[in-house]
Design a protein around this motif. Structure first.
Motif, PDB file in Angstrom:
ATOM      1  N   TYR A  29       0.832  -1.212   0.000  1.00 39.83           N
ATOM      2  CA  TYR A  29       0.000   0.000   0.000  1.00 39.83           C
ATOM      3  C   TYR A  29       0.865   1.261   0.000  1.00 39.83           C
ATOM      4  O   TYR A  29       0.631   2.184  -0.792  1.00 39.83           O
ATOM      5  CB  TYR A  29      -0.920  -0.015   1.212  1.00 39.83           C
ATOM      6  N   LEU A  30       1.866   1.315   0.866  1.00 43.32           N
ATOM      7  CA  LEU A  30       2.700   2.513   0.955  1.00 43.32           C
ATOM      8  C   LEU A  30       3.532   2.726  -0.305  1.00 43.32           C
ATOM      9  O   LEU A  30       3.739   3.872  -0.741  1.00 43.32           O
ATOM     10  CB  LEU A  30       3.608   2.424   2.187  1.00 43.32           C
ATOM     11  N   GLN A  31       4.014   1.652  -0.903  1.00 42.21           N
ATOM     12  CA  GLN A  31       4.759   1.784  -2.146  1.00 42.21           C
ATOM     13  C   GLN A  31       3.889   2.389  -3.234  1.00 42.21           C
ATOM     14  O   GLN A  31       4.309   3.291  -3.975  1.00 42.21           O
ATOM     15  CB  GLN A  31       5.286   0.410  -2.590  1.00 42.21           C
ATOM     16  N   ALA A  32       2.653   1.897  -3.339  1.00 40.81           N
ATOM     17  CA  ALA A  32       1.753   2.363  -4.399  1.00 40.81           C
ATOM     18  C   ALA A  32       1.326   3.806  -4.191  1.00 40.81           C
ATOM     19  O   ALA A  32       1.379   4.630  -5.123  1.00 40.81           O
ATOM     20  CB  ALA A  32       0.527   1.451  -4.461  1.00 40.81           C
ATOM     21  N   ILE A  33       0.903   4.160  -2.988  1.00 42.08           N
ATOM     22  CA  ILE A  33       0.404   5.512  -2.770  1.00 42.08           C
ATOM     23  C   ILE A  33       1.544   6.524  -2.784  1.00 42.08           C
ATOM     24  O   ILE A  33       1.362   7.669  -3.233  1.00 42.08           O
ATOM     25  CB  ILE A  33      -0.408   5.597  -1.461  1.00 42.08           C
ATOM     26  N   SER A  34       2.724   6.143  -2.340  1.00 41.73           N
ATOM     27  CA  SER A  34       3.877   7.046  -2.396  1.00 41.73           C
ATOM     28  C   SER A  34       4.248   7.349  -3.842  1.00 41.73           C
ATOM     29  O   SER A  34       4.554   8.497  -4.188  1.00 41.73           O
ATOM     30  CB  SER A  34       5.076   6.431  -1.666  1.00 41.73           C
ATOM     31  N   ALA A  35       4.223   6.316  -4.691  1.00 43.87           N
ATOM     32  CA  ALA A  35       4.541   6.523  -6.102  1.00 43.87           C
ATOM     33  C   ALA A  35       3.530   7.451  -6.760  1.00 43.87           C
ATOM     34  O   ALA A  35       3.896   8.347  -7.539  1.00 43.87           O
ATOM     35  CB  ALA A  35       4.588   5.176  -6.816  1.00 43.87           C
ATOM     36  N   LEU A  36       2.264   7.257  -6.466  1.00 44.83           N
ATOM     37  CA  LEU A  36       1.223   8.106  -7.069  1.00 44.83           C
ATOM     38  C   LEU A  36       1.364   9.557  -6.626  1.00 44.83           C
ATOM     39  O   LEU A  36       1.331  10.480  -7.448  1.00 44.83           O
ATOM     40  CB  LEU A  36      -0.158   7.566  -6.702  1.00 44.83           C
TER      41      LEU A  36
END
Length: 337
Positions: A29-36
């Motif tokens: 979750y953190l990887q995805a939202i940080s990238a966005l």
């Protein structure tokens, strides 16, 4: 369609997410939202509220803070209601716009649309769950009862709250300031934004499940939450019971005239055990209903007057790199003496 904001824009976007026992999926979750967020916005922060996790959630997040930017973690000493944890995050967030997102169940893609909607001149954006708007996927008693509650709530409080509103929301700083001083904010998160009367927009989204576990819907917890929202949001229950008490008193007056009439025009009066028992049953029912509601209000007053903190943060950590802080502490070489 252009997504996001101008990279040079000075707006700060905050995303607030309560988590609990999220060791197995919080990394993804953190990887995805940080990238966005890093791709779309110059300034952003991710505010996580650990709501009493008993696994290694905190350790996993702190490890990710060493490589991912702008993640703040606040660990609570004890578990509090999930919706109350959102308010804890709202109190810590400093963004110009703040998005509340249930990390376990809400998608991250709508963030772009929500910020765009905020720039259309509204202060609140509500995400509406598609499974609560239609029954195409099959009848759900829980969702049906939720719709009934929200319609009833809107009717008695006269607040403009959309049906099927979820925890996926956006607030501008003006909207947040309108309710953060409310003493009951931790209990009223689902409806408190409607009290401001500020303009809002809605969008529909499909819920997901990052946990991989079945979603347990507690009817007892939902009923308790529904009563709490009604009791704390409106004086209608007290007003209704006031009319009930008056009706009971009026019935007693009528019954008194009935007793006089019987004694004046009937030579032999029966003992009247059935009638007396019925009267006592009705009166005691009304009495105890009134006492129940008054007890609820008194209990809330007692809790408020105790001035106890609703939560206590035992651990606080931040990413090693905070973009805004890094930029504010740059020293130019040409200014050195």
């Amino acid at each position: 369609m252009k997504h996001g904001l101008n990279p040079q824009s000075d707006v700060l976007v905050s995303v607030v997410s309560p988590i609990c026992n999220a060791e197995s999926w919080i990394g993804e979750y953190l990887q995805a939202i940080s990238a966005l967020l890093a791709h779309e916005y110059k300034d952003y922060e991710i505010v996580l509220v650990d709501n009493g996790s008993t696994d290694n959630t905190v350790a996993v997040v702190e490890q990710l803070q060493q490589e991912l930017r702008n993640i703040q973690l606040y660990s609570l000493a004890r578990s509090i209601p999930h919706e109350s944890a959102f308010v804890v995050g709202l109190e810590q967030a400093i963004g110009d716009v703040v998005i509340t997102l249930d990390a376990a169940y809400d998608p991250i893609d709508p963030i772009l649309e929500m910020v765009q909607l905020a720039y259309s001149g509204v202060d609140i954006v509500y995400g509406l769950r598609s499974d609560r708007l239609s029954q195409k996927g099959g009848f759900s008693l829980y969702n049906w009862l939720s719709q009934i509650f929200f319609r009833f709530y809107r009717q008695i409080t006269k607040e403009n709250l959309p049906i099927a509103a979820s925890t996926l929301r956006l607030y501008t700083r003006r909207a947040i300031n309108s309710f953060l001083d409310n003493s009951d904010r931790y209990s009223l998160f689902p409806v408190i934004a409607a009290f401001s009367g500020l303009r809002y927009q809605t969008f529909t989204y499909q819920r997901l499940n990052r946990t991989g576990l079945p979603t347990n819907q507690s009817y007892s917890a939902a009923i308790s939450r529904a009563f709490r929202l009604i009791f704390l949001s409106s004086h209608y229950p007290l007003r209704l019971l006031s009319f009930t008490a008056l009706a009971g008193a009026f019935l007693n007056v009528i019954y008194s005239f009935y007793v006089l009439f019987v004694n004046l025009f009937k030579s032999k009066v029966a003992e009247g055990w059935t009638t007396l028992s019925l009267q006592n049953s009705v009166m005691f029912f009304i009495l105890f209903m009134i006492l129940a509601v008054l007890s609820e209000y008194i209990a809330r007053l007692v809790m408020t007057n105790q001035n106890r903190p609703f939560y206590f943060v035992t651990r606080e950590s931040r990413s090693l790199v905070l973009v805004r802080k890094k930029e504010l502490n740059v020293v130019r070489n040409d200014l050195k003496s």
